[in-house]
Design a protein around this motif. Structure first.
Motif, PDB file in Angstrom:
ATOM      1  N   ARG A  22       0.812  -1.351  -0.008  1.00  0.00           N
ATOM      2  CA  ARG A  22       0.123   0.045  -0.048  1.00  0.00           C
ATOM      3  C   ARG A  22       1.042   1.209  -0.025  1.00  0.00           C
ATOM      4  NH1 ARG A  22      -2.650  -0.523   5.177  1.00  0.00           N
ATOM      5  NH2 ARG A  22      -3.651   1.709   4.585  1.00  0.00           N
ATOM      6  N   PHE A  23       1.363   1.637  -1.246  1.00  0.00           N
ATOM      7  CA  PHE A  23       2.301   2.807  -1.385  1.00  0.00           C
ATOM      8  C   PHE A  23       1.519   4.235  -1.237  1.00  0.00           C
ATOM      9  CE2 PHE A  23       4.085  -0.950  -3.371  1.00  0.00           C
ATOM     10  CZ  PHE A  23       5.399  -0.931  -3.010  1.00  0.00           C
ATOM     11  N   ALA A  24       1.986   4.890  -0.300  1.00  0.00           N
ATOM     12  CA  ALA A  24       1.321   6.378  -0.075  1.00  0.00           C
ATOM     13  C   ALA A  24       2.065   7.371  -0.561  1.00  0.00           C
ATOM     14  CB  ALA A  24       0.912   6.414   1.402  1.00  0.00           C
ATOM     15  N   ASN A  25       1.523   8.591  -0.760  1.00  0.00           N
ATOM     16  CA  ASN A  25       2.164   9.552  -1.144  1.00  0.00           C
ATOM     17  C   ASN A  25       2.387  10.503   0.184  1.00  0.00           C
ATOM     18  OD1 ASN A  25      -0.459  10.931  -0.824  1.00  0.00           O
ATOM     19  ND2 ASN A  25      -0.619  11.507  -3.025  1.00  0.00           N
ATOM     20  N   ALA A  26       2.857  11.648   0.052  1.00  0.00           N
ATOM     21  CA  ALA A  26       3.039  12.708   1.026  1.00  0.00           C
ATOM     22  C   ALA A  26       1.776  13.027   1.767  1.00  0.00           C
ATOM     23  CB  ALA A  26       3.829  13.854   0.621  1.00  0.00           C
ATOM     24  N   ASP A  27       0.616  12.839   1.158  1.00  0.00           N
ATOM     25  CA  ASP A  27      -0.731  13.295   1.754  1.00  0.00           C
ATOM     26  C   ASP A  27      -1.288  12.000   2.363  1.00  0.00           C
ATOM     27  OD1 ASP A  27      -0.563  15.806   1.028  1.00  0.00           O
ATOM     28  OD2 ASP A  27      -1.423  15.460  -1.026  1.00  0.00           O
ATOM     29  N   VAL A  31      -1.545   5.294  -3.558  1.00  0.00           N
ATOM     30  CA  VAL A  31      -1.025   5.711  -4.773  1.00  0.00           C
ATOM     31  C   VAL A  31      -0.660   4.540  -5.777  1.00  0.00           C
ATOM     32  CG1 VAL A  31      -0.601   8.005  -4.590  1.00  0.00           C
ATOM     33  CG2 VAL A  31       1.178   6.432  -4.316  1.00  0.00           C
ATOM     34  N   GLY A  32      -0.595   3.417  -5.132  1.00  0.00           N
ATOM     35  CA  GLY A  32      -0.263   2.097  -5.740  1.00  0.00           C
ATOM     36  C   GLY A  32      -0.095   0.809  -5.047  1.00  0.00           C
ATOM     37  N   THR A  33      -0.087  -0.370  -5.725  1.00  0.00           N
ATOM     38  CA  THR A  33      -0.037  -1.506  -5.144  1.00  0.00           C
ATOM     39  C   THR A  33       1.323  -2.117  -5.304  1.00  0.00           C
ATOM     40  OG1 THR A  33      -1.391  -2.677  -6.904  1.00  0.00           O
ATOM     41  CG2 THR A  33      -2.483  -1.902  -4.997  1.00  0.00           C
ATOM     42  N   TRP A  34       2.009  -1.662  -6.311  1.00  0.00           N
ATOM     43  CA  TRP A  34       3.359  -2.208  -6.810  1.00  0.00           C
ATOM     44  C   TRP A  34       4.252  -0.913  -7.038  1.00  0.00           C
ATOM     45  CZ3 TRP A  34       4.912  -0.462 -11.320  1.00  0.00           C
ATOM     46  CH2 TRP A  34       4.241  -0.104 -12.435  1.00  0.00           C
ATOM     47  N   LEU A  35       5.748  -1.362  -6.926  1.00  0.00           N
ATOM     48  CA  LEU A  35       6.626  -0.292  -6.916  1.00  0.00           C
ATOM     49  C   LEU A  35       7.908  -1.124  -7.545  1.00  0.00           C
ATOM     50  CD1 LEU A  35       7.542   2.608  -5.055  1.00  0.00           C
ATOM     51  CD2 LEU A  35       9.470   1.171  -5.446  1.00  0.00           C
ATOM     52  N   VAL A  36       8.562  -0.392  -8.460  1.00  0.00           N
ATOM     53  CA  VAL A  36       9.800  -1.117  -9.482  1.00  0.00           C
ATOM     54  C   VAL A  36      10.939  -0.054  -8.857  1.00  0.00           C
ATOM     55  CG1 VAL A  36      11.111  -1.577 -10.937  1.00  0.00           C
ATOM     56  CG2 VAL A  36       8.758  -1.990 -11.082  1.00  0.00           C
ATOM     57  N   LEU A  37      11.938  -0.519  -8.288  1.00  0.00           N
ATOM     58  CA  LEU A  37      12.813   0.100  -7.801  1.00  0.00           C
ATOM     59  C   LEU A  37      14.295  -0.238  -8.209  1.00  0.00           C
ATOM     60  CD1 LEU A  37      13.908   1.943  -5.198  1.00  0.00           C
ATOM     61  CD2 LEU A  37      14.391  -0.025  -3.950  1.00  0.00           C
ATOM     62  N   ASP A  38      15.130   0.841  -8.798  1.00  0.00           N
ATOM     63  CA  ASP A  38      16.441   0.758  -9.300  1.00  0.00           C
ATOM     64  C   ASP A  38      17.293   0.578  -8.170  1.00  0.00           C
ATOM     65  OD1 ASP A  38      18.935   0.708 -10.280  1.00  0.00           O
ATOM     66  OD2 ASP A  38      18.340   2.605 -11.811  1.00  0.00           O
ATOM     67  N   GLU A  39      17.690  -0.661  -7.722  1.00  0.00           N
ATOM     68  CA  GLU A  39      18.547  -0.626  -6.315  1.00  0.00           C
ATOM     69  C   GLU A  39      19.746   0.193  -6.714  1.00  0.00           C
ATOM     70  OE1 GLU A  39      17.216  -4.203  -3.744  1.00  0.00           O
ATOM     71  OE2 GLU A  39      18.068  -4.734  -5.874  1.00  0.00           O
ATOM     72  N   SER A  40      20.323  -0.049  -7.678  1.00  0.00           N
ATOM     73  CA  SER A  40      21.552   0.625  -7.760  1.00  0.00           C
ATOM     74  C   SER A  40      21.835   2.388  -7.736  1.00  0.00           C
ATOM     75  CB  SER A  40      22.422   0.432  -9.299  1.00  0.00           C
ATOM     76  OG  SER A  40      21.405   0.901 -10.386  1.00  0.00           O
ATOM     77  N   ARG A  62       9.489  -8.961  -4.311  1.00  0.00           N
ATOM     78  CA  ARG A  62       9.320  -9.107  -2.807  1.00  0.00           C
ATOM     79  C   ARG A  62       7.907  -8.711  -2.663  1.00  0.00           C
ATOM     80  NH1 ARG A  62      13.529  -6.263   0.048  1.00  0.00           N
ATOM     81  NH2 ARG A  62      14.646  -8.186  -0.405  1.00  0.00           N
ATOM     82  N   ASN A  63       7.202  -9.628  -1.795  1.00  0.00           N
ATOM     83  CA  ASN A  63       5.820  -9.717  -1.470  1.00  0.00           C
ATOM     84  C   ASN A  63       5.644  -8.857  -0.036  1.00  0.00           C
ATOM     85  OD1 ASN A  63       2.935  -9.972  -0.830  1.00  0.00           O
ATOM     86  ND2 ASN A  63       2.864 -11.958  -1.398  1.00  0.00           N
ATOM     87  N   LEU A  64       5.106  -7.758  -0.195  1.00  0.00           N
ATOM     88  CA  LEU A  64       4.774  -7.012   0.860  1.00  0.00           C
ATOM     89  C   LEU A  64       3.702  -7.292   1.808  1.00  0.00           C
ATOM     90  CD1 LEU A  64       6.076  -3.384  -0.607  1.00  0.00           C
ATOM     91  CD2 LEU A  64       7.163  -5.448   0.748  1.00  0.00           C
ATOM     92  N   GLN A  65       2.828  -8.209   1.224  1.00  0.00           N
ATOM     93  CA  GLN A  65       1.732  -8.757   2.138  1.00  0.00           C
ATOM     94  C   GLN A  65       0.603  -7.720   2.713  1.00  0.00           C
ATOM     95  OE1 GLN A  65       3.774 -11.393   4.750  1.00  0.00           O
ATOM     96  NE2 GLN A  65       4.082 -12.884   3.269  1.00  0.00           N
ATOM     97  N   GLY A  66       0.729  -6.621   1.936  1.00  0.00           N
ATOM     98  CA  GLY A  66      -0.314  -5.515   2.130  1.00  0.00           C
ATOM     99  C   GLY A  66       0.164  -4.541   3.187  1.00  0.00           C
ATOM    100  N   CYS A  67       1.381  -4.505   3.518  1.00  0.00           N
ATOM    101  CA  CYS A  67       2.044  -3.469   4.461  1.00  0.00           C
ATOM    102  C   CYS A  67       1.983  -2.007   3.626  1.00  0.00           C
ATOM    103  CB  CYS A  67       3.413  -3.759   4.590  1.00  0.00           C
ATOM    104  SG  CYS A  67       3.596  -5.377   5.732  1.00  0.00           S
ATOM    105  N   ARG A  68       1.865  -1.087   4.678  1.00  0.00           N
ATOM    106  CA  ARG A  68       2.005   0.137   4.200  1.00  0.00           C
ATOM    107  C   ARG A  68       3.372   0.584   3.784  1.00  0.00           C
ATOM    108  NH1 ARG A  68      -1.335   4.145   2.479  1.00  0.00           N
ATOM    109  NH2 ARG A  68      -2.296   4.711   4.184  1.00  0.00           N
ATOM    110  N   VAL A  69       3.417   1.407   2.851  1.00  0.00           N
ATOM    111  CA  VAL A  69       5.088   1.863   2.213  1.00  0.00           C
ATOM    112  C   VAL A  69       4.981   3.246   2.123  1.00  0.00           C
ATOM    113  CG1 VAL A  69       7.068   1.583   0.599  1.00  0.00           C
ATOM    114  CG2 VAL A  69       5.505  -0.413   1.299  1.00  0.00           C
TER     115      VAL A  69
END
Length: 151
Positions: A22-27, A31-40, A62-69
């Protein structure tokens, strides 16, 4: 003799898919259920709601199992845990005297009989001292033990 031209090393991009979050914005809005991160680089490459675009399907996941991010919380130096926990503390802001502090603590102890620890925050020694100049001392364990000695 020809000099070999130096070429920068090709860096491999390490991508990671974070899914079922559960990806949240500053407010604080989701805003999303998935996110792709460039780890480098630590940069967010993609963010969205399901369905996941095909281009990201084969990435390590990585399955976040519904966690808030909260991806924007990077060393913002806020104490999220304390901020939430402090809502359960006794707010003694503006308490005018030791007698009033003790009265508020007594009432709080009666209202929260199952609390194993009582925590009061926000008291100001200047305010306590101004109301009774003859009693210029900080609250002590004796003030607390007289009210609640079992916790």
């Amino acid at each position: 003799r020809e000099r070999e031209r130096e070429r920068p090393e090709k860096t491999e991009v390490a991508m990671l898919l974070l899914r079922n979050g559960r990806f949240a914005n500053a407010d604080g809005h989701d805003v999303g259920t998935w996110l792709v991160l460039d780890e480098s680089s630590g940069r967010i490459v993609g963010l969205g709601q399901e369905p996941l675009p095909e281009v990201y399907q084969a990435l390590p996941t990585r399955n976040l199992q519904g966690c808030r991010v909260l991806p924007g919380l990077i060393d913002s130096h806020i104490h999220v845990y304390y901020t939430g926990q402090s809502s359960t503390f006794l707010n003694l802001t503006g308490c005018p005297s030791l007698a009033a502090l003790r009265a508020q603590l007594r009432a709080y102890a009666l209202e929260h009989p199952s609390a194993s620890v009582l925590i009061g925050v926000g008291w100001e020694q200047e305010t306590l001292f101004e109301s009774n100049p003859s009693e210029t001392r900080f609250p002590s364990r004796f003030d607390l033990d007289d009210i609640e000695s079992e916790r």
